[in-house]
Design a protein around this motif. Structure first.
Motif, short mmCIF file in Angstrom:
data_model
loop_
_atom_site.label_atom_id
_atom_site.label_comp_id
_atom_site.label_asym_id
_atom_site.label_seq_id
_atom_site.Cartn_x
_atom_site.Cartn_y
_atom_site.Cartn_z
N PRO A 205 0.80 -1.22 0.00
CA PRO A 205 0.00 0.00 0.00
C PRO A 205 0.84 1.27 0.00
CG PRO A 205 -0.04 -1.05 2.16
CD PRO A 205 0.62 -2.02 1.23
N ARG A 206 0.49 2.17 -0.91
CA ARG A 206 1.06 3.50 -0.97
C ARG A 206 2.59 3.51 -1.03
NH1 ARG A 206 -2.45 7.97 2.25
NH2 ARG A 206 -1.16 9.22 0.84
N GLY A 207 3.14 2.57 -1.79
CA GLY A 207 4.58 2.57 -2.02
C GLY A 207 5.41 1.95 -0.92
N THR A 208 4.78 1.22 -0.01
CA THR A 208 5.51 0.60 1.09
C THR A 208 5.45 -0.92 1.01
OG1 THR A 208 3.61 0.50 2.61
CG2 THR A 208 4.88 2.56 2.56
N PHE A 209 6.31 -1.58 1.77
CA PHE A 209 6.26 -3.03 1.90
C PHE A 209 6.68 -3.39 3.32
CE2 PHE A 209 10.05 -1.81 -0.62
CZ PHE A 209 11.07 -2.14 0.26
N VAL B 95 18.64 -3.17 -0.32
CA VAL B 95 17.22 -2.87 -0.18
C VAL B 95 17.07 -1.36 -0.22
CG1 VAL B 95 15.17 -3.05 1.28
CG2 VAL B 95 16.84 -4.93 1.23
N ALA B 96 16.11 -0.87 -0.99
CA ALA B 96 15.88 0.58 -1.09
C ALA B 96 14.41 0.89 -0.87
CB ALA B 96 16.32 1.09 -2.46
N ILE B 97 14.17 1.93 -0.07
CA ILE B 97 12.81 2.43 0.12
C ILE B 97 12.75 3.90 -0.26
CG2 ILE B 97 12.43 0.77 2.00
CD1 ILE B 97 12.46 3.22 3.93
N GLU B 98 11.54 4.42 -0.39
CA GLU B 98 11.31 5.83 -0.70
C GLU B 98 10.38 6.41 0.37
OE1 GLU B 98 9.25 8.52 -4.29
OE2 GLU B 98 9.49 6.35 -4.52
N ASN B 99 10.81 7.50 1.01
CA ASN B 99 10.00 8.11 2.07
C ASN B 99 10.18 9.63 2.03
OD1 ASN B 99 8.25 8.08 4.27
ND2 ASN B 99 9.86 7.71 5.77
N THR B 100 9.10 10.39 1.69
CA THR B 100 7.75 9.93 1.43
C THR B 100 7.65 9.27 0.05
OG1 THR B 100 7.00 12.01 0.38
CG2 THR B 100 6.92 11.91 2.75
N THR B 101 6.51 8.62 -0.21
CA THR B 101 6.35 7.93 -1.48
C THR B 101 5.59 8.80 -2.46
OG1 THR B 101 4.29 6.87 -0.70
CG2 THR B 101 6.35 5.69 -0.32
N ASN B 102 6.22 9.09 -3.58
CA ASN B 102 5.63 9.97 -4.58
C ASN B 102 4.32 9.40 -5.13
OD1 ASN B 102 5.11 11.80 -6.65
ND2 ASN B 102 6.76 11.05 -7.96
N ARG B 103 4.41 8.20 -5.70
CA ARG B 103 3.21 7.61 -6.30
C ARG B 103 2.24 7.08 -5.24
NH1 ARG B 103 2.69 7.13 -11.52
NH2 ARG B 103 1.23 5.38 -11.30
N GLY B 104 2.66 7.08 -4.02
CA GLY B 104 1.76 6.75 -2.91
C GLY B 104 1.06 7.97 -2.36
N GLY B 105 1.10 9.07 -3.11
CA GLY B 105 0.42 10.28 -2.68
C GLY B 105 1.05 10.92 -1.46
#
Length: 340
Positions: free
Chosen positions: A109-113, A135-145
């Motif tokens: 959900p919303r670009g997370t796992f 491992v790479a994450i994005e915070n905040t998530t662009n496409r997750g609004g």
């Protein structure tokens, strides 16, 4: 005629008078030789801020992300990331072109796992599989609004990565938005990651620049990769001075951008042709229209009313609030939306 309201992205901001004044105080030197005092000061500042040893100033967040991937991996490796992540969708195929590695794409959900997702994605030591390298994450998530990661989940993934000797990277293009929203300090979260990419030219309102943060040995190699990518900016102290000013003065203002996003989302509720609005957590609002026709109708309506925005798919539209859009402008935009 009322001034246009630009909600396409938080990258459209221009330096304030105060920031410009600060930029002209730059002492400048040749940064490729490590001799620009303001760049050196900024690098030391952000490294210390996030609890790491060193940092490197670069032209863009795409470059800092791609440098991290290149340093952490070898050709033929695999990187675990979300299928909607910026490093996969919006960096020109850089994962493959620059580093010769392939992505293992997770969903959520919303670009997370979750940690469970990561554990299931890590390959055993077997010649049939690519080596899981980071491992790479994005915070905040662009496409997750503008979605936010649960810090408890990040802590769990971080602990697992450390136990497996897996580098853990965060694409923090809008990390300061996440920190403000969650009331976290940089020093509190920085040590969770082996490398961090932070951007100054989005919510912080700078004209250019990002930084990559990590250990001394990591940044030493990052410097080599930046050179190879053509990222040395010589007398870039003017830009570093702007970034330092933004860190000192603009971070608290992000909370205002988050409030503006909520105002826009509330105005969109129950409007004709709007199917759904992703509840904004930070400064991004994405709304889904009933059909492709409704999407085009909304885009034309907003454009004719002087509101610039981005189509995010055939049936979705994105707004991004930022320092250059005043509360008065948001109130006007809300009136336009409610009048549809």
């Amino acid at each position: 005629m009322a001034e246009k309201i630009d909600l396409r992205s938080d990258t459209v901001t221009k330096p304030s008078k105060e920031m410009l004044s600060e930029m002209f105080k730059a002492r400048v030197g040749d940064d490729v030789f490590g001799e620009d005092p303001d760049i050196n000061a900024l690098q030391n500042k952000v490294a210390k801020m996030f609890g790491h040893e060193a940092a490197l100033f670069c032209p863009s967040g795409t470059m800092t992300n791609q440098i991290a991937i290149k340093v952490h991996t070898q050709p033929g490796d695999e990187i675990i990331c979300h299928k909607e992540s910026h490093i996969f969708r919006y960096e020109g195929g850089g994962i493959a072109a620059n580093s010769g590695v392939q992505p293992y794409l997770l969903d959520g959900p919303r670009g997370t796992f979750t940690l469970k997702d990561v554990k299931e994605a890590v390959h055993p030591s077997d010649s049939h599989y690519p080596r899981t390298a980071m491992v790479a994450i994005e915070n905040t998530t662009n496409r997750g609004g503008g979605g936010l990661w649960d810090w408890t989940e990040i802590e769990a993934i971080s602990a697992f990565c450390k136990s497996e000797n897996l580098p853990f990277h965060v694409d923090g293009a809008r990390l300061f938005n996440a920190l403000v929203a969650d009331q976290k300090s940089p020093k509190e979260v920085g040590p969770l990651f082996d490398s961090l990419s932070i951007c100054f030219s989005k919510g912080l309102g700078c004209p250019v620049g990002s930084a990559i943060i990590g250990s001394k040995s990591f940044i030493q190699e990052a410097h080599r990769v930046r050179k190879r990518m053509g990222g040395g900016m010589r007398q870039g102290g003017f830009l570093a001075r702007a970034a330092s000013y933004a860190l000192d003065h603009h971070v608290p203002l992000l909370a205002d951008d988050h409030k503006k996003a909520i105002m826009l989302a509330n105005a969109l509720e129950n409007r004709p042709g709007v199917k759904d609005v992703i509840p904004p957590k930070t400064n991004i609002v994405i709304f889904e229209t009933e059909s492709e026709w409704d999407n085009q109708d909304w885009l034309k309506y907003l454009t004719d009313a002087g509101i610039s925005c981005l189509p995010f798919s055939q049936t979705s539209i994105r707004f991004v609030t930022h320092i250059d859009v005043t509360l008065e402008a948001i109130e006007r935009a809300c009136k336009v939306i409610k009048s549809k």
